[in-house]
Design an enzyme around this catalytic site. Structure first.
Site, PDB file in Angstrom:
ATOM      1  N   LYS A  73      34.779  37.007  36.742  1.00 51.45           N
ATOM      2  CA  LYS A  73      35.473  37.601  35.596  1.00 51.45           C
ATOM      3  C   LYS A  73      36.379  36.528  34.996  1.00 51.45           C
ATOM      4  O   LYS A  73      37.028  35.773  35.732  1.00 51.45           O
ATOM      5  CB  LYS A  73      36.300  38.798  36.082  1.00 51.45           C
ATOM      6  CG  LYS A  73      36.936  39.638  34.969  1.00 51.45           C
ATOM      7  CD  LYS A  73      37.655  40.857  35.568  1.00 51.45           C
ATOM      8  CE  LYS A  73      38.304  41.736  34.513  1.00 51.45           C
ATOM      9  NZ  LYS A  73      38.995  42.907  35.094  1.00 51.45           N
ATOM     10  N   SER A 150      37.972  47.185  32.851  1.00 53.79           N
ATOM     11  CA  SER A 150      37.903  45.967  32.079  1.00 53.79           C
ATOM     12  C   SER A 150      36.884  44.954  32.594  1.00 53.79           C
ATOM     13  O   SER A 150      36.513  44.041  31.857  1.00 53.79           O
ATOM     14  CB  SER A 150      39.291  45.302  32.060  1.00 53.79           C
ATOM     15  OG  SER A 150      39.670  44.936  33.377  1.00 53.79           O
ATOM     16  N   SER A 174      39.586  49.193  36.976  1.00 48.10           N
ATOM     17  CA  SER A 174      38.783  48.220  36.231  1.00 48.10           C
ATOM     18  C   SER A 174      37.565  47.670  36.950  1.00 48.10           C
ATOM     19  O   SER A 174      36.720  47.021  36.348  1.00 48.10           O
ATOM     20  CB  SER A 174      39.649  47.038  35.782  1.00 48.10           C
ATOM     21  OG  SER A 174      40.377  47.390  34.628  1.00 48.10           O
TER      22      SER A 174
END
Lengths: 485, 473
Positions: A73, A150, A174
């Site tokens: 990420k 996210s 997330s």
């Protein structure tokens, strides 16, 4: 089927048996990333990955991540590799150091192949707010359904079968929410179990590093590698790191599983509710005890506002270094104040600015008591309630989301319990610093959904054991778009 | 009409710990810009603060010296504001629970009440040029302690002496060198003036940028007079920040204070509260250096030194350390003080060096002093040897050998022979002595000294001389 489609542990076997080489795997992963149309990539680490794979040396039989490609990420700091948190504010920023979790995997010779998208600076739950736009859910080729966020890019590339695992971060849900939308195992361990050093902070007391895999055993194995005390993260726990795979197949007889009634009751989707009841039967058949417990509905309704005030407040401060002078694009100005105002006005999206304003407002002297401090107090109240449940139960088990992946243009009534409670309750694990895992449990109209298990702090071993017991009874081991076809 | 000034002080002290407050970066003063930094000091995204244990120990020691209540738990908070010298956009400090509370110092018989002492991190240093500003992050993250008094001081004298005492404390505890000129000790002053008859305090004015001890008193006296004059001419005192203008020895307005800034303090969650055990606190105090105030009492009571000598010896920690080293090995405290204050200080001043660079070690000095005091060598010879030691960087023994000094004779027979020889040649002086002229004795002893080249023990010579004189009655 390609070797790349396997779970980490199966892939490791193939590597040991020399059926495939890390270089072949990396090349194929890069190839798939290039062909992928889900808008999940921030930076393709083609050159870096091929170099690592080429020079990897001899196979390490006892090291299950040796030569395994993975994605990161883009809010984890990676040395010499651009890291922007999917925000224009950090476009072109190249860190000088590796996040501890990245460093540990590199030491073990796992091979990062891409930095992947997120909601801008990890603030969001749709996977649609990064500076590159929407990241798509590979289960919906029409690109109408969200991946969730996210950690949208991480979920997307693992669900697409591009890599067997990807790093994510989880402040509210997330990792665990997109895991549900992507039919994946999404795991966030206890607060302090994995070092946060190098993870761009959103809300430090809630943030956790974690990851997506396609099997519970992979998740357990990875934890033994990435967990542990870190001198760079003062909040990292010095509790010994266990071998989390050791106890993963223990019988779960006499385990107590709590189901919070009010949360289940706020879900209207029948497929999900029916499947949830089926899985409860599976647990019962395995000898586990199911306990329906109750939580004050009004308290549950405060989960989201509490989270929102806390996280927006801390986010304003955590991102105050992005001021156009130290970091971020420089937009002139006659004074430093003007330069900062210009940078922060032009650099952040409207959504982020909105959060900053809410956060700033909540922290103002005249509002702190009513907002920030009240949220902090309420958090403790919630934590007390949850810990009470976990005192007599080993885990809390609930659907990870009230629906399958929602369409991007979804209009939800944010005052309905389905949103306030069922769609936001997973933040409980962040409030209390508990380990929490989502595993795939069913499909509706070709879209997957998952259920979530949350255990006691630092009892990851037991949590993974209970998750694996269910995974074994369901047909979703190593689920991806490819294996489903 | 009488006036009363009320003064409160905020002092920032930069600690000279090995590493910074929250990062592993070494602390370096006056170094090449931006060479003493880590990613944390530059606020790289994802970096995290790790508190410095030594800084905590230092803070505990200063708290103890200031008679403060020490918190048993460490809490840190964020102070949020945007400024070009502030890397993270917030400073980690201690807002709600400072490590020290409610202390005091007695200055000139007056009690200065200290409200709080807390730890925080320093900001980057700004170097301003006409068209741009450069940032030096070497300073960013250096541990600071901030010491805040209550508004309880009423004279510039006490305020200046208070700052001087804080400097003495932090330098004797080796927490900081406390050099104001180098910004290691920074002082902001709040001053207000009211008529004696007024109940409430006057409007508070802040004076910044006082960067030398000498300026504190001048700046305060100026500011107090300025405010009195303003009151007398019925002008309103404005709540403002002024700076000290060194050239004009005056304070100049910098900016008018409107509403105070809201720093939106909240807890720093990257540092979980740290329990300070009583043992940890006690150990920090137990292992702490002796304070100047404690030395002062010891020198006076145990060593019998006078106030002047004491003040010179305590003017710096290295000097005091030098003295203490000597005093461990010799009981001639006054002589040590004399040598230190007269001979050594003169040499240091002449050569513009510090005692740390002084080549004669305490051991070497003590050897010389002990020889002199036990009468082995005379004062005159001792000074000759000292000069030789300085010039050639050798110890007392070697200097004596090279100078061919065998030492003072304390040999009874040898001295007696000399005395008899002198007496035989000075009949008149013998008569004078017996006639009650005391001067004669001094003359005769002087003759013996001269003849021997100063190598006879004066007291022994005197004793023998009297014996021999009495024989010739």
């Amino acid at each position: 089927m390609s070797y790349l489609d396997l779970t980490i542990l199966d892939l490791h076997k193939a590597l040991v048996e020399k059926k495939v080489t890390p270089l072949e795997l990396v090349k194929e992963a890069i190839d798939r990333l290039k062909k992928d149309d889900n808008n999940a990539v921030e930076y393709l680490m083609e050159k870096e990955a091929i170099e690592l794979a080429t020079n990897i040396g001899e196979i390490e039989v006892d090291n299950p991540v040796w030569g395994i490609p993975f994605a990161i990420k883009d809010n984890f700091s990676t040395k010499d590799v651009p890291t922007c948190g999917s925000s224009d504010m950090l476009k072109g920023y190249v860190p000088v150091y590796n996040a501890t979790i990245v460093e540990k995997l590199l030491k073990k010779k796992a091979i990062p192949v891409a930095k992947v998208t997120l909601d801008e600076l990890a603030m969001g739950g749709t996977g649609a707010t990064g500076h590159l736009g929407k990241t798509y859910n590979p289960y919906d080729p029409s690109h109408k359904k969200m991946m969730g966020g996210s950690s949208c890019g991480s979920a997307s590339v693992v669900a697409s079968g591009i890599v067997p695992f990807a790093l994510g971060s989880d402040t509210g849900d997330s990792i665990r929410k997109p895991a549900s939308y992507g039919g994946l195992v999404g795991f966030k361990p206890s607060w302090g179990r994995i070092s946060r050093y190098g993870l761009f902070p959103f809300t430090p007391s809630l943030d956790a590093a974690g990851y997506f895999t396609r099997s519970v055993k992979d998740a357990a194995m990875l934890l033994s590698i990435v967990a542990g005390e870190d001198k760079n993260d003062f909040t990292s726990s010095n509790k010994p790191v266990e071998n989390y795979v050791d106890n993963i197949d223990k019988p779960i007889k006499n385990i107590s599983i709590a189901v919070i009634k009010e949360i289940v009751e706020s879900i209207s989707n029948e497929t999900i509710i029916n499947q949830f009841k089926e899985t409860l039967k599976i647990y019962q058949n395995l000898g586990a005890k199911i306990n329906y417990v109750s939580m004050d509905k009004h308290l549950l309704q405060t989960l989201f506002p509490t989270y929102y005030i806390m996280s927006c407040s801390e986010a304003t401060s955590n991102n105050a270094n992005l001021d156009g002078i130290k970091f971020g694009p420089y937009f002139d100005g006659t004074t430093y104040i003007e330069a900062m105002k210009n940078a922060r006005t032009k650099g952040f999206s409207e959504r982020i600015k909105r959060r900053f304003i809410i956060g700033s407002y909540s922290l103002m002297k005249e509002n702190q008591n009513e907002l920030f401090l009240r949220a902090a107090k309420n958090r403790h109240k919630i934590v007390d309630e949850v810990n009470k449940i976990l005192k007599t139960n080993d885990v809390i088990f609930l659907p990870a989301s009230p629906t399958t992946a929602a369409p991007f243009d979804n209009k939800v009534d944010q005052l309905k319990d389905e949103y306030l409670i069922a769609d936001n309750y997973m933040v409980i694990a962040n409030f209390a610093g508990l380990p929490s895992i989502t595993i795939p449990c069913g499909f509706e109209n070709d879209l997957p959904f998952g259920f979530n298990l949350t255990g006691r702090a630092f009892e990851e071993s037991k949590l993974l054991n209970i998750a694996k017991a269910l995974e074994d009874k369901l047909p979703y081991y190593n689920l991806s778009v490819r294996s489903k076809k | 009409m009488g006036y009363q000034a009320t003064i409160g002080l905020e002092i920032h002290v930069e600690m000279k710990t090995k590493s910074k407050m929250f990062s592993s970066s070494p602390v370096g003063f006056m170094q090449e810009p931006n060479t003493f930094t880590t990613p944390y000091d530059l606020a790289f995204p994802g970096t995290m603060p790790v508190p410095n244990k030594q800084a905590v120990i230092n803070a505990i020691r200063v708290c103890h010296a200031l008679h403060m209540t020490i918190d048993n738990e460490l809490h840190f908070d964020r102070k949020n504001y945007f400024y070009s010298d502030l890397p993270k956009g917030y400073q980690i400090t201690q807002d709600k629970r400072p490590i020290g509370r409610d202390g005091y110092l007695d200055i000139n018989g007056e009690r200065v009440e200290i409200e709080r002492l807390h730890m925080e991190e320093d900001t980057a240093k700004q170097l301003h040029f006409p068209k741009f500003t450069l940032l030096d992050y070497n300073r960013a993250g250096i541990p600071l302690i901030e010491i805040v008094t209550r508004p309880c001081i009423h004279s510039a004298d006490v305020a200046a002496k208070y700052v001087e005492t804080i400097r003495e404390i932090v330098s004797f505890l080796e927490v900081s060198d406390g050099k104001m000129e180098e910004g290691q000790l920074r002082c902001d002053v709040n001053v207000s003036v009211k008529k004696d008859s007024d109940k409430n305090l006057g409007t508070k004015v802040e004076v910044k940028n006082i960067n030398s001890f000498n300026h504190i008193k001048i700046a305060l006296e100026y500011e107090i007079q300025r405010q009195i004059k303003a009151i007398e001419s019925n002008e309103k005192i404005i709540q403002e920040t002024r700076r000290y203008d060194e050239e004009n020895k005056a304070t100049k307005s910098m900016r008018v204070k409107t509403d105070s800034v809201d720093y939106k303090y909240f807890p720093e969650d990257n540092i979980i509260p740290i329990k300070l055990s009583q043992k940890f606190i006690d150990d920090a105090i137990k292992t702490s250096n002796e304070l100047a105030s404690e030395k002062r009492v010891r020198y006076k009571v145990k060593f019998n030194l006078n106030d002047y000598d004491i003040s010179i010896i305590l003017s710096s920690l290295p000097l005091a350390n030098y003295f203490d080293e000597c005093a461990k090995k010799s009981k001639y405290y006054k002589t040590i003080a004399n040598w230190l204050i007269v001979d050594i200080m003169a040499y240091l001043n002449k050569n513009a060096i510090s005692i740390n660079e002084f080549k004669i070690t305490p051991e070497m000095l003590v050897e010389l002093i002990n020889e002199k005091e036990s009468g082995v060598i005379s004062n005159k010879i001792a000074r000759e040897i000292f000069a030789y030691m300085l010039e050639n960087n050798v110890n007392c023994k070697t200097a004596k050998q090279r100078l061919n000094i065998t030492g003072q004779t304390s040999d009874d027979k040898a001295i007696r022979d000399l005395v008899i020889e002198i007496l035989n040649n000075n009949e008149q002086s013998i008569k004078d002595y017996h006639a009650g002229k005391d001067r004669a004795l001094g003359f005769l002893i002087g003759q013996v000294m001269k003849k021997s080249g100063g190598k006879v023990n004066p007291s022994l010579t005197s004793k023998i001389m009297v014996e021999e004189l009495n024989r010739r009655k």
